[in-house]
Design a protein around this motif. Structure first.
Motif, PDB file in Angstrom:
ATOM      1  N   ASP A  78       0.309   2.803  29.473  1.00 56.13           N
ATOM      2  CA  ASP A  78       0.206   2.119  30.759  1.00 56.13           C
ATOM      3  C   ASP A  78       0.347   3.123  31.894  1.00 56.13           C
ATOM      4  N   ASN A  79       0.383   2.632  33.133  1.00 57.96           N
ATOM      5  CA  ASN A  79       0.447   3.522  34.301  1.00 57.96           C
ATOM      6  C   ASN A  79       1.731   4.337  34.370  1.00 57.96           C
ATOM      7  N   SER A  80       2.790   3.886  33.683  1.00 57.98           N
ATOM      8  CA  SER A  80       4.046   4.647  33.685  1.00 57.98           C
ATOM      9  C   SER A  80       4.086   5.683  32.558  1.00 57.98           C
ATOM     10  N   GLY A  81       3.044   5.686  31.687  1.00 60.83           N
ATOM     11  CA  GLY A  81       3.010   6.626  30.565  1.00 60.83           C
ATOM     12  C   GLY A  81       3.651   6.072  29.300  1.00 60.83           C
ATOM     13  N   ALA A  82       4.038   4.794  29.303  1.00 61.55           N
ATOM     14  CA  ALA A  82       4.651   4.175  28.119  1.00 61.55           C
ATOM     15  C   ALA A  82       3.562   3.802  27.121  1.00 61.55           C
ATOM     16  N   PHE A  83       3.785   4.117  25.857  1.00 60.88           N
ATOM     17  CA  PHE A  83       2.823   3.810  24.805  1.00 60.88           C
ATOM     18  C   PHE A  83       2.895   2.327  24.443  1.00 60.88           C
ATOM     19  N   LYS A  84       1.772   1.619  24.592  1.00 58.08           N
ATOM     20  CA  LYS A  84       1.692   0.182  24.311  1.00 58.08           C
ATOM     21  C   LYS A  84       1.026  -0.097  22.965  1.00 58.08           C
ATOM     22  N   LEU A  85      -0.067   0.613  22.662  1.00 60.50           N
ATOM     23  CA  LEU A  85      -0.822   0.422  21.426  1.00 60.50           C
ATOM     24  C   LEU A  85      -0.875   1.743  20.682  1.00 60.50           C
ATOM     25  N   ARG A  86      -1.035   1.683  19.342  1.00 58.35           N
ATOM     26  CA  ARG A  86      -1.049   2.903  18.538  1.00 58.35           C
ATOM     27  C   ARG A  86      -1.984   2.718  17.348  1.00 58.35           C
ATOM     28  N   GLY A  87      -2.656   3.815  16.995  1.00 59.14           N
ATOM     29  CA  GLY A  87      -3.471   3.876  15.786  1.00 59.14           C
ATOM     30  C   GLY A  87      -3.472   5.307  15.285  1.00 59.14           C
ATOM     31  N   GLU A  88      -3.923   5.535  14.057  1.00 63.91           N
ATOM     32  CA  GLU A  88      -3.961   6.905  13.549  1.00 63.91           C
ATOM     33  C   GLU A  88      -5.046   7.069  12.508  1.00 63.91           C
ATOM     34  N   LYS A  89      -5.478   8.290  12.345  1.00 63.90           N
ATOM     35  CA  LYS A  89      -6.432   8.672  11.311  1.00 63.90           C
ATOM     36  C   LYS A  89      -5.913   9.943  10.670  1.00 63.90           C
ATOM     37  N   ARG A  90      -5.763   9.909   9.335  1.00 63.99           N
ATOM     38  CA  ARG A  90      -5.248  11.064   8.590  1.00 63.99           C
ATOM     39  C   ARG A  90      -6.366  11.719   7.780  1.00 63.99           C
ATOM     40  N   GLY A  91      -6.118  12.934   7.304  1.00 65.79           N
ATOM     41  CA  GLY A  91      -7.038  13.623   6.399  1.00 65.79           C
ATOM     42  C   GLY A  91      -8.277  14.191   7.067  1.00 65.79           C
ATOM     43  N   ILE A  92      -8.196  14.503   8.340  1.00 64.84           N
ATOM     44  CA  ILE A  92      -9.342  15.050   9.067  1.00 64.84           C
ATOM     45  C   ILE A  92      -9.446  16.551   8.781  1.00 64.84           C
ATOM     46  N   VAL A  93     -10.652  17.011   8.492  1.00 60.15           N
ATOM     47  CA  VAL A  93     -10.911  18.432   8.285  1.00 60.15           C
ATOM     48  C   VAL A  93     -11.515  18.992   9.571  1.00 60.15           C
ATOM     49  N   VAL A  94     -10.879  20.015  10.120  1.00 58.58           N
ATOM     50  CA  VAL A  94     -11.351  20.642  11.361  1.00 58.58           C
ATOM     51  C   VAL A  94     -11.818  22.053  11.033  1.00 58.58           C
ATOM     52  N   GLN A  95     -13.050  22.365  11.453  1.00 57.25           N
ATOM     53  CA  GLN A  95     -13.625  23.696  11.251  1.00 57.25           C
ATOM     54  C   GLN A  95     -13.822  24.370  12.595  1.00 57.25           C
ATOM     55  N   GLU A  96     -13.825  25.686  12.573  1.00 58.91           N
ATOM     56  CA  GLU A  96     -13.973  26.471  13.791  1.00 58.91           C
ATOM     57  C   GLU A  96     -15.303  26.161  14.470  1.00 58.91           C
ATOM     58  N   ASN A  97     -15.248  25.898  15.777  1.00 60.43           N
ATOM     59  CA  ASN A  97     -16.412  25.659  16.630  1.00 60.43           C
ATOM     60  C   ASN A  97     -17.281  24.475  16.186  1.00 60.43           C
ATOM     61  N   ILE A  98     -16.718  23.543  15.423  1.00 59.17           N
ATOM     62  CA  ILE A  98     -17.461  22.365  14.977  1.00 59.17           C
ATOM     63  C   ILE A  98     -16.680  21.131  15.403  1.00 59.17           C
ATOM     64  N   GLU A  99     -17.420  20.090  15.798  1.00 60.40           N
ATOM     65  CA  GLU A  99     -16.783  18.843  16.217  1.00 60.40           C
ATOM     66  C   GLU A  99     -16.614  17.915  15.023  1.00 60.40           C
ATOM     67  N   ALA A 100     -15.376  17.667  14.645  1.00 59.23           N
ATOM     68  CA  ALA A 100     -15.074  16.678  13.599  1.00 59.23           C
ATOM     69  C   ALA A 100     -15.034  15.313  14.267  1.00 59.23           C
ATOM     70  N   GLN A 101     -15.462  14.283  13.535  1.00 58.07           N
ATOM     71  CA  GLN A 101     -15.459  12.939  14.098  1.00 58.07           C
ATOM     72  C   GLN A 101     -14.589  12.025  13.254  1.00 58.07           C
ATOM     73  N   THR A 102     -13.849  11.179  13.930  1.00 60.81           N
ATOM     74  CA  THR A 102     -13.069  10.165  13.223  1.00 60.81           C
ATOM     75  C   THR A 102     -13.894   8.888  13.198  1.00 60.81           C
TER      76      THR A 102
END
Length: 195
Positions: A78-102
């Motif tokens: 929200d406007n005060s910086g308080a976290f209201k909603l949450r989600g997550e994605k695990r197991g992402i592979v990140v390579q140099e100079n490449i855009e990984a997508q969730t």
């Protein structure tokens, strides 16, 4: 001439992660911004991305160190910086100079909804404070005080389930209580309602 040990001009190896969500999950009657935090396989902080408008439905986190088993934790704040909603994605592979997508990251309410004790209730003897289970919460921070500003708190306790039995309270005193969710990375939600 140089010493040969100066690596200030060496580029840091990084990649990108594109995160996406559905803006309809954010419509709480207030303007929410999306932020993402990226962690490594040992739950170590890597970097932060955002803030993006919830209506954008995607954002790109840069400066992510390459590696496997990265986790993106997505928050609507929200406007005060308080976290209201949450989600997550695990197991992402990140390579140099490449855009990984969730894949689209589903968002869940991260702020606890209080059950019992009702607002203004008088209680005697042992009683429990209860609230609804929060998906992806690892613990809950329960705070009680003799004033609505919670200064100073009488009780500030981290618990692992959505129930807490307070002890050591003084008879005849009006107490206020609230709860926050805390995830496995130590991120805390905004405060619940105050009762």
């Amino acid at each position: 001439t140089g010493c040969g040990d100066d690596d200030e001009d060496v580029d840091k190896r990084t990649g990108l992660v594109r995160v996406s969500w559905t803006s309809s999950e954010c419509s709480e009657g207030e303007t929410l911004r999306m932020v993402a935090i990226v962690y490594d396989g040992s739950s170590g902080y890597i970097t932060y991305g955002g803030a993006w408008s919830c209506s954008a439905e995607q954002g790109v986190v840069s400066n992510v160190t390459p590696g496997s088993n990265r986790t993106v934790v997505l928050f609507a704040e929200d406007n005060s910086g308080a976290f209201k909603l949450r989600g997550e994605k695990r197991g992402i592979v990140v390579q140099e100079n490449i855009e990984a997508q969730t894949a689209e990251i589903p968002l869940n309410n991260f702020v606890p909804v209080l059950d019992e004790i009702e607002n203004g209730a008088s209680v005697a003897g042992d009683f429990d404070l209860t609230w609804e289970y929060v998906a992806l919460a690892d613990a809950y921070q329960v705070t009680m005080a003799a004033n609505a500003e919670f200064n100073p708190p009488v009780i500030s306790k981290m618990v692992s389930s959505p129930v807490y039995t307070p002890t050591g309270l003084t008879t005849g005193v009006r107490y206020y209580w609230k709860v926050q969710s805390v995830d496995s990375f130590g991120n805390a939600s905004g405060d619940s309602e105050i009762r």
